[in-house]
Structures are given as C-alpha cells and as structure tokens.
Design an enzyme around this catalytic site. Structure first.
Site, mmCIF file in Angstrom:
data_model
loop_
_atom_site.group_PDB
_atom_site.id
_atom_site.type_symbol
_atom_site.label_atom_id
_atom_site.label_comp_id
_atom_site.label_asym_id
_atom_site.label_seq_id
_atom_site.Cartn_x
_atom_site.Cartn_y
_atom_site.Cartn_z
ATOM 1 N N ASP A 122 0.820 -1.218 0.000
ATOM 2 C CA ASP A 122 0.000 0.000 0.000
ATOM 3 C C ASP A 122 0.847 1.258 0.000
ATOM 4 O OD1 ASP A 122 -2.510 -0.985 -0.100
ATOM 5 O OD2 ASP A 122 -3.039 -0.626 1.980
ATOM 6 N N CYS B 75 -18.434 -15.957 -7.454
ATOM 7 C CA CYS B 75 -19.495 -15.232 -6.758
ATOM 8 C C CYS B 75 -20.877 -15.748 -7.156
ATOM 9 C CB CYS B 75 -19.409 -13.731 -7.046
ATOM 10 S SG CYS B 75 -18.099 -12.882 -6.128
ATOM 11 N N CYS C 290 -23.213 -9.155 -0.318
ATOM 12 C CA CYS C 290 -22.480 -7.935 -0.009
ATOM 13 C C CYS C 290 -23.233 -6.694 -0.469
ATOM 14 C CB CYS C 290 -21.079 -7.982 -0.631
ATOM 15 S SG CYS C 290 -21.047 -8.188 -2.431
ATOM 16 N N CYS D 161 -24.621 -3.800 2.406
ATOM 17 C CA CYS D 161 -23.845 -2.569 2.572
ATOM 18 C C CYS D 161 -24.705 -1.468 3.192
ATOM 19 C CB CYS D 161 -23.296 -2.098 1.224
ATOM 20 S SG CYS D 161 -22.343 -0.561 1.364
ATOM 21 N N CYS E 129 -14.883 -0.567 8.040
ATOM 22 C CA CYS E 129 -16.131 -1.335 7.961
ATOM 23 C C CYS E 129 -15.814 -2.701 7.360
ATOM 24 C CB CYS E 129 -17.163 -0.602 7.111
ATOM 25 S SG CYS E 129 -18.726 -1.507 6.943
ATOM 26 N N CYS F 56 -19.253 -5.947 4.171
ATOM 27 C CA CYS F 56 -19.310 -6.691 2.899
ATOM 28 C C CYS F 56 -18.443 -7.948 2.943
ATOM 29 C CB CYS F 56 -18.942 -5.806 1.716
ATOM 30 S SG CYS F 56 -17.228 -5.248 1.686
#
Length: 263
Positions: free
Chosen positions: A86, A140, A146, A150, A193, A196
């Site tokens: 990152d 998926c 998700c 949310c 958070c 999800c």
C-alpha cells in the site's frame, strides 16, 4: 468515485506499468497475509475493522518482504527489486487476480476459495523472469449478499464500489465533517467497515491468523461504548500504539464516535 482521495488520480502510468517503479522489472510476485482475528469485539460496542486490531500492517509486512527479497538475492544472486505494501501506485488486487490468488468479488475485494478475503495483499516487483501462474475463475455466482448488506449502498452495482459512499472512506479518509445524510447508516462502525466481508459466504472458511503482531490490545475487544466515548489522548496512544488507527488521530476517532452518538 474516490471522493477527496485526490492521490488516487496520480501516477496512473505507474499503476499500469511496474517497470516505471522498478528498473528492468519482469515479474510481480503477489503475496497474501491473513489477518482474521481469533477474538472479535463484543457486539454492543463501536466497531473497528479487523485489519486494524493489531500493529500497522504496513510495517509488519514490509519487514517480511524485505526478508524474502534478501533470501532471493542470497539464493540466486544479484536481483533488483522493491517491496510494496500500500505504499506506491500498484494495482494490488489486479496483480493478485492475474496471479491466480483469487478473483475480484462483487464487493471489489479479492476472494479466495477455502480462505475468504480477510488478508492483506502485498507485492515484490523484481527484474527476474519466473514461471507465471494464471488467473482463477469467478465464484461469486448469483450471490448478492455484499450488495444487499452494505449499510450505505456503496456497492452501486456488482463489482463496482463508489468509494465516496463507503463507511471506511468516511471514518478514515474524509477529513471534513461526515455528511448528515449518512446519519443512522453506520451500524456503529467508528473505524473502517467489514460488513461486505462479514456477510460473504466464502468467509465462512476464514481461520485465525498466526501473526502475534496482529493480536489486539485487550481494550480493543473489551471496551464498551462508554469506554470509547471517554477515551483520552493518553489511552488512545496506549491502545493504538503502532496501529493503523493512528491515521485518524484522536480527533478523527472522536468525530466518528460523536457522529454515531448524535441522533
């Protein structure tokens, strides 16, 4: 859709071409490190994203990657490379997906069968030819867990997240006041958070990490709402020493808590 994160607009050429980051680059080695905790905050408190329970991952992983690069140089000889956590314009999830470590899910996170998605992604970019892996397939299916869960409807369509609507953006990246229209939608999240990810069926397979540096201070998993409301500078520094939560500073965390309290 990155809101006030203006840095996202910069260095797009470097995001697309790692050779602009590492001279003579030939390979991107993608790596994952599990951060799923063995102990989670009690349900009736202000919540912190699980990735921030322990020490700041930037430093923990960078040390591991530097050791890996030294190992490669010891075993093979002169190899030019850089480690990334990152810390530069690198498309972490895209490279990880290209290398077959998982697929990009509808919540835009990298998801791996039998593992889930509670892990950090990092890279080692080197000037060495390797035998390359290939992408995996998307698993998926028709699931929309998700998207449905949310709290701020930031997943505006499958595989597309409006970053400027995400609770993580509001509680970490946004420096101004949180918009009033988000009142009552934060589900008690004061830093980041995980919704999800928490609802993703693939995270049933998540297993606790074995990295001691990611273990939380006892306060993080035991504090009540009242404890958080009364947090002082001294306590903040003690609880979040070497933590990613330091990014918000005490004032930012207090702003988030006040936003959750006020009706």
């Amino acid at each position: 859709m990155h809101g006030e994160m203006a840095y996202m607009e910069n260095h797009f050429d470097k995001r697309l071409d790692p050779r602009l980051l590492v001279d003579g680059a030939k390979s991107v080695v993608s790596l994952l490190l599990n951060y799923y905790p063995s102990e989670i905050q009690n349900s009736d408190t202000y919540k912190i994203s699980k990735y921030a329970y322990g020490q700041d991952y930037h430093f923990v992983i960078k040390d591991k990657l530097k050791d890996l690069l030294k190992f490669i140089q010891t075993e093979i000889g002169e190899v030019n490379g850089r480690v990334f956590v990152d810390s530069a314009p690198v498309l972490d999830k895209a490279w990880a997906a290209k290398s077959g470590l998982g697929w990009i899910g509808k919540n835009s996170n990298l998801i791996t069968k039998q593992v889930g998605s509670f892990y950090f992604i990092a890279e080692l970019i080197i000037d060495l030819e390797l035998e390359y892996d290939t992408p995996t397939t998307d698993h998926c299916g028709s699931c929309t867990a998700c998207i449905d869960a949310c709290p701020t409807q930031a997943i505006i369509q499958p595989y597309v997240v409006d970053g400027s609507k995400c609770i993580s953006y509001f509680t970490i990246e946004l420096k101004d006041n949180i918009p009033q229209e988000m009142k009552g939608k934060f589900d008690d999240w004061m830093f980041g958070c995980d919704v999800c990810q928490d609802v993703c069926p693939w995270n049933r397979f998540s297993k606790p990490h074995n990295e001691p540096l990611f273990n939380p201070n006892t306060e993080i998993v035991s504090y009540s709402k009242k404890d958080w409301q009364e947090i002082t500078e001294e306590v903040f520094k003690k609880v979040f020493k070497n933590s990613a939560v330091k990014r918000t500073k005490l004032e930012g965390l207090q702003r988030n808590i006040s936003f959750l309290i006020r009706k």
